[in-house]
Design a protein around this motif. Structure first.
Motif, short mmCIF file in Angstrom:
data_model
loop_
_atom_site.label_atom_id
_atom_site.label_comp_id
_atom_site.label_asym_id
_atom_site.label_seq_id
_atom_site.Cartn_x
_atom_site.Cartn_y
_atom_site.Cartn_z
N LEU A 94 0.85 -1.20 0.00
CA LEU A 94 0.00 0.00 0.00
C LEU A 94 0.88 1.24 0.00
N THR A 95 0.28 2.35 -0.42
CA THR A 95 0.94 3.64 -0.22
C THR A 95 0.42 4.21 1.10
N GLN A 96 1.13 5.18 1.61
CA GLN A 96 0.72 5.79 2.88
C GLN A 96 -0.65 6.44 2.74
N GLU A 97 -0.94 7.05 1.59
CA GLU A 97 -2.23 7.71 1.37
C GLU A 97 -3.37 6.69 1.37
N GLN A 98 -3.14 5.53 0.76
CA GLN A 98 -4.16 4.49 0.75
C GLN A 98 -4.41 3.97 2.17
N ALA A 99 -3.35 3.79 2.91
CA ALA A 99 -3.49 3.30 4.29
C ALA A 99 -4.25 4.32 5.14
N ASP A 100 -3.91 5.61 4.97
CA ASP A 100 -4.60 6.66 5.72
C ASP A 100 -6.08 6.72 5.34
N ALA A 101 -6.39 6.54 4.05
CA ALA A 101 -7.78 6.57 3.60
C ALA A 101 -8.56 5.40 4.18
N LYS A 102 -7.95 4.19 4.20
CA LYS A 102 -8.63 3.03 4.79
C LYS A 102 -8.87 3.23 6.27
N PHE A 103 -7.87 3.78 6.95
CA PHE A 103 -8.01 4.00 8.40
C PHE A 103 -9.10 5.05 8.68
N ALA A 104 -9.13 6.12 7.89
CA ALA A 104 -10.15 7.17 8.08
C ALA A 104 -11.55 6.61 7.82
N ALA A 105 -11.69 5.77 6.78
CA ALA A 105 -12.99 5.16 6.49
C ALA A 105 -13.43 4.25 7.64
#
Length: 186
Positions: A94-105
């Motif tokens: 994953l990229t950091q942005e994808q990980a942050d988006a999954k965590f925020a969701a």
């Protein structure tokens, strides 16, 4: 030094309040700790948890092992998910942005569930209060009706006695009137 993420008990007897701490596993339960990560109050419904997720994730990266209860709390607040996503970022999945988006969701979904539970509890409390008020009103109405029946029965009981007394008085007066009539005639 083996580090544990565990609960440290505070509060008074019967009203526990916990600190979530990173501590040396050889230290006493309520003794020396390395860092305070948050608090946990099981006395409220739902339980109040204040957790520094980034600090907990950092300790997990460093190899700290959570106890069973601490693991449940970290999972509930999303620290274990964030640790897992960071592992995916380190491996390149994953990229950091994808990980942050999954965590925020995930956080938004979790917040919605918690809010729904709070709303449900508040509604249940209001319903219970309304039901109790209705039951209390019915009891009061029955009590008033019973009191009115007793008053009416007393009045009915007094009324025949008054009629009997007036009838007796009339019969006593009638002979007295007859005697007076006889005396006046004579």
């Amino acid at each position: 030094m083996p580090v544990k993420i565990r609960l440290q008990r505070h509060g008074k007897k019967g009203k526990p309040f916990y600190w979530i701490v990173a501590a040396d596993s050889r230290a006493k339960r309520d003794g020396k700790f390395l860092e305070k990560l948050g608090t946990y109050n099981p006395n409220t419904n739902p339980a109040t948890i204040d957790l520094n997720v980034d600090g907990a994730v950092q300790w997990l990266h460093n190899g700290a092992q959570p106890t069973d209860t601490a693991r449940a709390i970290l999972s509930y607040k999303g620290a274990l998910l964030k640790h897992h996503l960071d592992g995916g970022v380190r491996k390149g999945a994953l990229t950091q942005e994808q990980a942050d988006a999954k965590f925020a969701a995930w956080l938004d979904a979790k917040e919605g569930k918690v809010d729904a539970k709070k709303d449900g509890l508040a509604k249940a409390k209001e319903d219970a209060k309304a039901k109790a008020l209705k039951a209390e009103k019915e009891v009061n109405e029955k009590r008033l009706a019973a009191k009115e029946e007793v008053v009416v029965e007393e009045e009915v009981a007094e009324a025949p006695e008054a009629a009997e007394v007036s009838a007796e008085a009339a019969t006593e007066e009638a002979p007295a009137n007859e005697e007076e009539n006889k005396e006046t005639e004579a």
